[in-house]
Every structure is written in structure tokens, then in C-alpha cells.
Design a protein around this motif. Structure first.
Motif, PDB file in Angstrom:
ATOM      1  N   ILE A   1       0.776  -1.051  -0.280  1.00 43.02           N
ATOM      2  CA  ILE A   1      -0.054  -0.332  -0.230  1.00 43.02           C
ATOM      3  C   ILE A   1       0.857   1.435  -0.168  1.00 43.02           C
ATOM      4  O   ILE A   1       0.875   2.148  -0.366  1.00 43.02           O
ATOM      5  CB  ILE A   1      -1.082   0.359   1.391  1.00 43.02           C
ATOM      6  CG1 ILE A   1      -1.981  -1.475   1.466  1.00 43.02           C
ATOM      7  CG2 ILE A   1      -1.578   0.966   1.167  1.00 43.02           C
ATOM      8  CD1 ILE A   1      -3.044  -1.441  -0.247  1.00 43.02           C
ATOM      9  N   HIS A   2       2.135   1.774   0.780  1.00 36.53           N
ATOM     10  CA  HIS A   2       2.287   2.426   0.630  1.00 36.53           C
ATOM     11  C   HIS A   2       3.039   2.540  -1.047  1.00 36.53           C
ATOM     12  O   HIS A   2       3.526   3.701  -0.614  1.00 36.53           O
ATOM     13  CB  HIS A   2       3.769   1.897   2.015  1.00 36.53           C
ATOM     14  CG  HIS A   2       3.183   2.750   3.259  1.00 36.53           C
ATOM     15  ND1 HIS A   2       2.371   3.353   3.718  1.00 36.53           N
ATOM     16  CD2 HIS A   2       2.552   0.947   4.379  1.00 36.53           C
ATOM     17  CE1 HIS A   2       1.807   2.873   4.638  1.00 36.53           C
ATOM     18  NE2 HIS A   2       2.314   2.018   5.235  1.00 36.53           N
ATOM     19  N   ALA A   3       4.173   1.502  -1.095  1.00 35.55           N
ATOM     20  CA  ALA A   3       4.194   1.186  -2.768  1.00 35.55           C
ATOM     21  C   ALA A   3       3.543   1.667  -3.502  1.00 35.55           C
ATOM     22  O   ALA A   3       4.090   2.802  -4.189  1.00 35.55           O
ATOM     23  CB  ALA A   3       4.516  -0.043  -3.034  1.00 35.55           C
ATOM     24  N   LEU A   4       2.368   2.045  -3.273  1.00 31.70           N
ATOM     25  CA  LEU A   4       1.229   2.313  -4.549  1.00 31.70           C
ATOM     26  C   LEU A   4       0.908   3.574  -3.642  1.00 31.70           C
ATOM     27  O   LEU A   4       1.046   4.604  -5.088  1.00 31.70           O
ATOM     28  CB  LEU A   4      -0.367   1.769  -3.861  1.00 31.70           C
ATOM     29  CG  LEU A   4      -0.435   0.016  -4.894  1.00 31.70           C
ATOM     30  CD1 LEU A   4      -1.970  -0.240  -3.906  1.00 31.70           C
ATOM     31  CD2 LEU A   4      -0.187   0.312  -5.862  1.00 31.70           C
ATOM     32  N   LEU A   5       1.220   4.653  -2.484  1.00 34.98           N
ATOM     33  CA  LEU A   5       1.280   5.959  -2.267  1.00 34.98           C
ATOM     34  C   LEU A   5       2.304   5.899  -3.256  1.00 34.98           C
ATOM     35  O   LEU A   5       2.016   7.696  -3.494  1.00 34.98           O
ATOM     36  CB  LEU A   5       1.033   6.268  -0.638  1.00 34.98           C
ATOM     37  CG  LEU A   5       1.405   7.403  -0.337  1.00 34.98           C
ATOM     38  CD1 LEU A   5      -0.095   8.086  -1.331  1.00 34.98           C
ATOM     39  CD2 LEU A   5       1.628   7.609   0.617  1.00 34.98           C
ATOM     40  N   VAL A   6       3.479   5.771  -3.012  1.00 39.40           N
ATOM     41  CA  VAL A   6       4.442   6.806  -3.729  1.00 39.40           C
ATOM     42  C   VAL A   6       4.470   6.605  -5.566  1.00 39.40           C
ATOM     43  O   VAL A   6       4.755   7.610  -5.896  1.00 39.40           O
ATOM     44  CB  VAL A   6       6.000   5.544  -2.969  1.00 39.40           C
ATOM     45  CG1 VAL A   6       7.321   6.100  -4.068  1.00 39.40           C
ATOM     46  CG2 VAL A   6       5.963   5.213  -2.044  1.00 39.40           C
ATOM     47  N   LEU A   7       4.277   6.159  -5.295  1.00 39.76           N
ATOM     48  CA  LEU A   7       3.816   5.846  -7.286  1.00 39.76           C
ATOM     49  C   LEU A   7       2.549   6.795  -7.861  1.00 39.76           C
ATOM     50  O   LEU A   7       2.923   7.915  -8.368  1.00 39.76           O
ATOM     51  CB  LEU A   7       3.198   4.063  -7.687  1.00 39.76           C
ATOM     52  CG  LEU A   7       4.560   3.610  -7.225  1.00 39.76           C
ATOM     53  CD1 LEU A   7       3.812   1.831  -8.161  1.00 39.76           C
ATOM     54  CD2 LEU A   7       5.632   3.409  -8.415  1.00 39.76           C
ATOM     55  N   ALA A   8       1.893   6.976  -6.335  1.00 38.16           N
ATOM     56  CA  ALA A   8       0.720   8.101  -7.102  1.00 38.16           C
ATOM     57  C   ALA A   8       1.434   9.436  -6.807  1.00 38.16           C
ATOM     58  O   ALA A   8       1.197  10.017  -7.947  1.00 38.16           O
ATOM     59  CB  ALA A   8      -0.181   7.372  -5.685  1.00 38.16           C
ATOM     60  N   ILE A   9       2.375   9.454  -6.312  1.00 36.94           N
ATOM     61  CA  ILE A   9       3.116  10.847  -5.974  1.00 36.94           C
ATOM     62  C   ILE A   9       4.100  11.336  -6.744  1.00 36.94           C
ATOM     63  O   ILE A   9       3.721  12.242  -7.397  1.00 36.94           O
ATOM     64  CB  ILE A   9       3.432  11.124  -4.199  1.00 36.94           C
ATOM     65  CG1 ILE A   9       2.541  10.603  -3.603  1.00 36.94           C
ATOM     66  CG2 ILE A   9       4.675  12.208  -4.774  1.00 36.94           C
ATOM     67  CD1 ILE A   9       2.786  10.739  -2.064  1.00 36.94           C
ATOM     68  N   ILE A  10       4.341  10.074  -7.156  1.00 35.44           N
ATOM     69  CA  ILE A  10       5.014  10.098  -8.697  1.00 35.44           C
ATOM     70  C   ILE A  10       4.733  10.696  -9.943  1.00 35.44           C
ATOM     71  O   ILE A  10       5.246  11.454 -10.154  1.00 35.44           O
ATOM     72  CB  ILE A  10       5.941   9.192  -7.982  1.00 35.44           C
ATOM     73  CG1 ILE A  10       7.702   9.194  -7.618  1.00 35.44           C
ATOM     74  CG2 ILE A  10       7.044   8.979 -10.193  1.00 35.44           C
ATOM     75  CD1 ILE A  10       8.519   7.600  -7.383  1.00 35.44           C
ATOM     76  N   ALA A  11       3.619   9.957  -9.734  1.00 36.45           N
ATOM     77  CA  ALA A  11       2.689  10.099 -11.000  1.00 36.45           C
ATOM     78  C   ALA A  11       1.996  11.263 -11.130  1.00 36.45           C
ATOM     79  O   ALA A  11       2.703  12.672 -12.481  1.00 36.45           O
ATOM     80  CB  ALA A  11       1.867   9.705 -11.652  1.00 36.45           C
ATOM     81  N   ILE A  12       2.077  12.235  -9.367  1.00 35.16           N
ATOM     82  CA  ILE A  12       1.379  13.831  -9.931  1.00 35.16           C
ATOM     83  C   ILE A  12       2.636  14.734 -10.371  1.00 35.16           C
ATOM     84  O   ILE A  12       2.631  15.231 -10.413  1.00 35.16           O
ATOM     85  CB  ILE A  12       0.780  13.755  -8.570  1.00 35.16           C
ATOM     86  CG1 ILE A  12      -0.305  13.094  -8.372  1.00 35.16           C
ATOM     87  CG2 ILE A  12       0.777  15.166  -8.107  1.00 35.16           C
ATOM     88  CD1 ILE A  12      -1.194  12.848  -6.656  1.00 35.16           C
ATOM     89  N   LEU A  13       3.651  14.107  -9.536  1.00 27.49           N
ATOM     90  CA  LEU A  13       5.132  14.688  -9.103  1.00 27.49           C
ATOM     91  C   LEU A  13       5.414  15.776 -10.662  1.00 27.49           C
ATOM     92  O   LEU A  13       6.627  16.508 -11.545  1.00 27.49           O
ATOM     93  CB  LEU A  13       6.572  14.932  -8.740  1.00 27.49           C
ATOM     94  CG  LEU A  13       5.871  14.803  -7.075  1.00 27.49           C
ATOM     95  CD1 LEU A  13       6.760  14.239  -6.165  1.00 27.49           C
ATOM     96  CD2 LEU A  13       5.364  16.197  -6.377  1.00 27.49           C
ATOM     97  N   VAL A  14       5.213  14.243 -11.423  1.00 25.44           N
ATOM     98  CA  VAL A  14       6.180  14.259 -13.073  1.00 25.44           C
ATOM     99  C   VAL A  14       5.385  15.057 -13.680  1.00 25.44           C
ATOM    100  O   VAL A  14       5.936  15.800 -15.055  1.00 25.44           O
ATOM    101  CB  VAL A  14       6.031  12.570 -13.711  1.00 25.44           C
ATOM    102  CG1 VAL A  14       6.310  12.430 -14.880  1.00 25.44           C
ATOM    103  CG2 VAL A  14       7.135  11.438 -12.989  1.00 25.44           C
ATOM    104  N   ASN A  15       3.631  14.850 -13.735  1.00 22.40           N
ATOM    105  CA  ASN A  15       2.929  15.303 -13.753  1.00 22.40           C
ATOM    106  C   ASN A  15       3.120  17.527 -14.080  1.00 22.40           C
ATOM    107  O   ASN A  15       2.944  18.416 -14.971  1.00 22.40           O
ATOM    108  CB  ASN A  15       1.029  14.854 -13.734  1.00 22.40           C
ATOM    109  CG  ASN A  15       0.449  15.290 -15.141  1.00 22.40           C
ATOM    110  OD1 ASN A  15       1.204  15.443 -16.648  1.00 22.40           O
ATOM    111  ND2 ASN A  15      -0.525  15.062 -15.032  1.00 22.40           N
ATOM    112  N   ILE A  16       2.675  16.762 -12.591  1.00 22.31           N
ATOM    113  CA  ILE A  16       3.543  18.535 -12.922  1.00 22.31           C
ATOM    114  C   ILE A  16       4.752  19.638 -12.819  1.00 22.31           C
ATOM    115  O   ILE A  16       4.220  20.146 -13.852  1.00 22.31           O
ATOM    116  CB  ILE A  16       4.080  19.201 -11.061  1.00 22.31           C
ATOM    117  CG1 ILE A  16       1.713  18.428 -10.297  1.00 22.31           C
ATOM    118  CG2 ILE A  16       3.975  20.527 -11.631  1.00 22.31           C
ATOM    119  CD1 ILE A  16       2.280  18.340  -8.993  1.00 22.31           C
ATOM    120  N   ILE A  17       5.608  18.156 -13.227  1.00 21.71           N
ATOM    121  CA  ILE A  17       7.002  18.459 -13.575  1.00 21.71           C
ATOM    122  C   ILE A  17       6.836  19.118 -15.444  1.00 21.71           C
ATOM    123  O   ILE A  17       7.545  19.749 -15.643  1.00 21.71           O
ATOM    124  CB  ILE A  17       8.050  17.593 -13.437  1.00 21.71           C
ATOM    125  CG1 ILE A  17       8.377  17.856 -11.796  1.00 21.71           C
ATOM    126  CG2 ILE A  17       8.949  17.871 -14.022  1.00 21.71           C
ATOM    127  CD1 ILE A  17       9.209  16.636 -11.063  1.00 21.71           C
TER     128      ILE A  17
END
Length: 50
Positions: free
Chosen positions: A29-45
Motif C-alpha cells: 500500500i505504501h508503494a502504491l502511495l509513492v507511485l501515485a505521488i511520483i505520477a502527480i509530480l511528474v505531471n506537475i514538472i
């Protein structure tokens, strides 16, 4: 692609929230959270923020 990335991120965040309360998936579950945050950050960057 932009909408798909946000959809995946939202699904992963919802899965993380459910997993925190259920305690059945452990560190996955924590790995899923990290993936979700990375996906959002990549989109913002990339400059495609909502």
C-alpha cells in the motif's frame, strides 16, 4: 495521457487509504502511495498541472 495519469494516481491514492484502514496489504500500500505521488509530480514538472 494526462487524464489517464491522474486517474491512475487517484486510484492508487484511494487504494492506499483503504489499505491503511484494512492493514491487509502491508508495504504494498505504501508503494502504491509513492507511485501515485511520483505520477502527480511528474505531471506537475512537465507543466501539465490542472
Amino acid at each position: 495521457m494526462n487524464g489517464l495519469l491522474y486517474l491512475i494516481a487517484i486510484i492508487l491514492i484511494i487504494g492506499w487509504i483503504l489499505g491503511v484502514f484494512v492493514y491487509s496489504a502491508g508495504s504494498l500500500i505504501h508503494a502504491l502511495l509513492v507511485l501515485a505521488i511520483i505520477a502527480i509530480l511528474v505531471n506537475i514538472i512537465r507543466g501539465r498541472a490542472v
